[in-house]
Design a protein around this motif. Structure first.
Motif, mmCIF file in Angstrom:
data_model
loop_
_atom_site.group_PDB
_atom_site.id
_atom_site.type_symbol
_atom_site.label_atom_id
_atom_site.label_comp_id
_atom_site.label_asym_id
_atom_site.label_seq_id
_atom_site.Cartn_x
_atom_site.Cartn_y
_atom_site.Cartn_z
ATOM 1 N N GLY A 63 0.762 -1.245 0.000
ATOM 2 C CA GLY A 63 0.000 0.000 0.000
ATOM 3 C C GLY A 63 0.790 1.292 0.000
ATOM 4 N N GLN A 64 2.112 1.220 -0.118
ATOM 5 C CA GLN A 64 2.880 2.476 -0.048
ATOM 6 C C GLN A 64 2.528 3.409 -1.207
ATOM 7 N N ASP A 65 2.436 2.864 -2.416
ATOM 8 C CA ASP A 65 2.075 3.720 -3.552
ATOM 9 C C ASP A 65 0.604 4.142 -3.480
ATOM 10 N N THR A 66 -0.230 3.255 -2.944
ATOM 11 C CA THR A 66 -1.661 3.573 -2.799
ATOM 12 C C THR A 66 -1.829 4.800 -1.899
ATOM 13 N N LEU A 67 -1.126 4.785 -0.767
ATOM 14 C CA LEU A 67 -1.221 5.915 0.162
ATOM 15 C C LEU A 67 -0.608 7.169 -0.460
ATOM 16 N N SER A 68 0.407 6.976 -1.292
ATOM 17 C CA SER A 68 1.018 8.125 -1.974
ATOM 18 C C SER A 68 0.018 8.748 -2.951
ATOM 19 N N ILE A 72 -1.666 12.626 -2.824
ATOM 20 C CA ILE A 72 -1.710 13.693 -3.829
ATOM 21 C C ILE A 72 -3.131 13.925 -4.364
ATOM 22 N N GLY A 73 -4.109 13.491 -3.605
ATOM 23 C CA GLY A 73 -5.458 13.981 -3.880
ATOM 24 C C GLY A 73 -6.482 12.959 -4.296
ATOM 25 N N GLY A 74 -6.060 11.698 -4.509
ATOM 26 C CA GLY A 74 -7.034 10.718 -4.998
ATOM 27 C C GLY A 74 -7.809 10.044 -3.875
ATOM 28 N N LYS A 75 -8.950 9.485 -4.282
ATOM 29 C CA LYS A 75 -9.732 8.630 -3.369
ATOM 30 C C LYS A 75 -9.453 7.214 -3.866
ATOM 31 N N VAL A 76 -8.676 6.452 -3.093
ATOM 32 C CA VAL A 76 -8.044 5.257 -3.661
ATOM 33 C C VAL A 76 -8.499 3.953 -3.023
ATOM 34 N N ILE A 77 -8.650 2.948 -3.903
ATOM 35 C CA ILE A 77 -8.837 1.562 -3.458
ATOM 36 C C ILE A 77 -7.608 0.788 -3.916
ATOM 37 N N GLY A 78 -6.988 0.056 -2.999
ATOM 38 C CA GLY A 78 -5.865 -0.811 -3.360
ATOM 39 C C GLY A 78 -6.325 -2.259 -3.329
ATOM 40 N N VAL A 79 -5.945 -3.021 -4.344
ATOM 41 C CA VAL A 79 -6.359 -4.427 -4.439
ATOM 42 C C VAL A 79 -5.110 -5.294 -4.570
ATOM 43 N N SER A 87 -3.019 -6.728 4.988
ATOM 44 C CA SER A 87 -3.112 -6.315 6.405
ATOM 45 C C SER A 87 -2.059 -5.276 6.728
ATOM 46 N N PHE A 88 -0.876 -5.396 6.134
ATOM 47 C CA PHE A 88 0.149 -4.365 6.370
ATOM 48 C C PHE A 88 -0.348 -3.007 5.856
ATOM 49 N N ALA A 89 -0.929 -3.013 4.673
ATOM 50 C CA ALA A 89 -1.403 -1.756 4.058
ATOM 51 C C ALA A 89 -2.469 -1.093 4.933
ATOM 52 N N ARG A 90 -3.390 -1.891 5.474
ATOM 53 C CA ARG A 90 -4.457 -1.317 6.324
ATOM 54 C C ARG A 90 -3.846 -0.675 7.574
ATOM 55 N N GLN A 91 -2.866 -1.370 8.153
ATOM 56 C CA GLN A 91 -2.220 -0.828 9.354
ATOM 57 C C GLN A 91 -1.455 0.454 9.023
ATOM 58 N N LEU A 92 -0.786 0.452 7.873
ATOM 59 C CA LEU A 92 -0.003 1.631 7.475
ATOM 60 C C LEU A 92 -0.928 2.826 7.232
ATOM 61 N N SER A 93 -2.094 2.550 6.660
ATOM 62 C CA SER A 93 -3.076 3.608 6.436
ATOM 63 C C SER A 93 -3.519 4.198 7.785
ATOM 64 N N GLY A 97 -2.368 7.892 9.039
ATOM 65 C CA GLY A 97 -3.480 8.845 8.984
ATOM 66 C C GLY A 97 -3.894 9.181 7.560
ATOM 67 N N ILE A 98 -3.457 8.375 6.583
ATOM 68 C CA ILE A 98 -3.877 8.619 5.186
ATOM 69 C C ILE A 98 -4.951 7.598 4.835
ATOM 70 N N PRO A 99 -6.172 8.064 4.559
ATOM 71 C CA PRO A 99 -7.245 7.102 4.303
ATOM 72 C C PRO A 99 -7.152 6.458 2.919
ATOM 73 N N ALA A 100 -7.412 5.164 2.875
ATOM 74 C CA ALA A 100 -7.526 4.419 1.610
ATOM 75 C C ALA A 100 -8.247 3.127 1.952
ATOM 76 N N THR A 101 -8.862 2.525 0.944
ATOM 77 C CA THR A 101 -9.554 1.246 1.158
ATOM 78 C C THR A 101 -8.682 0.145 0.585
ATOM 79 N N PHE A 102 -8.503 -0.938 1.333
ATOM 80 C CA PHE A 102 -7.680 -2.046 0.834
ATOM 81 C C PHE A 102 -8.510 -3.324 0.785
ATOM 82 N N ILE A 103 -8.433 -3.995 -0.364
ATOM 83 C CA ILE A 103 -9.228 -5.206 -0.565
ATOM 84 C C ILE A 103 -8.294 -6.350 -0.949
#
Ligand SMILES: C[S@@+](CC[C@H](N)C(=O)[O-])C[C@H]1O[C@@H](n2cnc3c(N)ncnc32)[C@H](O)[C@@H]1O
Length: 285
Positions: A63-68, A72-79, A87-93, A97-103
């Motif tokens: 999720g590092q690029d997803t959060l990036s 920079i302004g997107g509403k992002v879903i990472g798959v 699970s790492f990506a959800r914890q990193l989010s 404090g950067i919101p994103a949805t991870f599936i």
């Protein structure tokens, strides 16, 4: 031919490797909280202005690029198919404090579900080591095309399939033209973060897991540039830009690569230039 059975086998290997990879990256949440991001100039330019854009990041790993992208302004879903990575990506989010949805899903299942639910996105993004894990390039491209809103774009930046014909020591081993044939790698996903050092650890490199050995083999699929572009065009997308680069960003894929500014890695001196990465920008009509 779609081989979800192979995708599931690969998932086990990715779960194991992802732990080792993240063990080398110093406090990633602090890196993001302090304003860091992990995107390279090549994708930033193709992505353009993302303010308010709906984005899906396919094969997002941890999720590092997803959060990036979110930064920079997107509403992002990472798959991603890997349990560990998601699970790492959800914890990193949460920690950054950067919101994103991870599936957690096989990309083909997620694309099919999104199409059925009539979801549409402004941007589909995928990068750096993505397409070699996909067993059916035409079905992937059709899935991407279906979930793009009218006039919206696919941004793909990946390692060039020509680079995949070499062994680590640059000996020629694998065919360029393979029509998606699966190649088995007994040693599974290796610790390419340890091999790449600071280049793949923008928050700072830690020793982490030492001498990582992955007990789970993987199978990769070799798609030529012809097959990738034909799949994108066959899915009804309009190709706007295609570029090749004589370096990789961040990943030391081969022995004795030379690091230059911006985390770009080139073949050893004396080598002829080779395309090691490509990027592609395509639009939905
Ligand atoms: C080299 S990583 C991509 C890293 C990515 N560029 C990033 O932002 O960090 C490849 C990823 O593809 C994922 N993957 C492999 N096969 C997949 C599949 N069938 N569906 C979804 N994800 C898959 C792996 O779990 C892994 O996280």
């Amino acid at each position: 031919m779609l081989r979800k059975d192979i995708h599931q086998e690969n998932r086990i290997s990715w779960n194991e490797a992802t732990k080792a990879h993240n063990s080398h990256k110093r406090d990633q949440a602090a890196f993001f909280r302090e304003g860091g991001h992990t995107l390279y100039p090549e994708e930033i330019e193709l992505l353009g202005d993302l303010e308010g854009a709906s984005i899906v990041h396919l094969q997002c790993n941890s999720g590092q690029d997803t959060l990036s992208l979110a930064r920079i302004g997107g509403k992002v879903i990472g798959v991603d198919i890997s349990d560990t990575a998601i699970s790492f990506a959800r914890q990193l989010s949460a920690d950054s404090g950067i919101p994103a949805t991870f599936i957690r899903a096989d990309v083909y299942d997620w694309l099919a579900d999104a199409a059925e639910n009539k979801e549409r996105f402004d941007v589909v993004f995928s990068s750096y080591g993505a397409l070699v894990w996909l067993s059916d390039i035409a079905t992937w491209a059709k899935g991407v095309s279906t979930i793009l809103a009218h006039g919206r774009k696919l941004v793909l930046v990946d390692f060039h399939p020509l680079a995949m014909i070499f062994e680590w020591d640059w000996t020629l081993r694998y065919p360029y033209f393979a029509q998606g044939q699966a190649f088995e790698f007994e040693d599974g996903i290796g610790d390419y973060v340890a091999l790449s050092g600071n280049c793949l650890a923008p928050s700072g490199y830690l020793e982490g897991v030492v001498n990582f050995k992955n007990p789970h083999p993987v199978k990769e699929f070799q798609w030529s540039i012809d097959e990738i572009i034909s799949a994108v065009l066959g899915a009804g997308l309009i190709l706007k830009e295609y570029h090749e680069y004589p370096y990789t960003n961040g990943a030391k894929l081969f022995k004795s690569m030379r690091e230059e500014d911006g985390g770009r890695l080139y073949p050893p001196s004396g080598f002829p230039t080779l395309p090691l990465m490509y990027s592609l920008l395509a639009y939905q009509e």
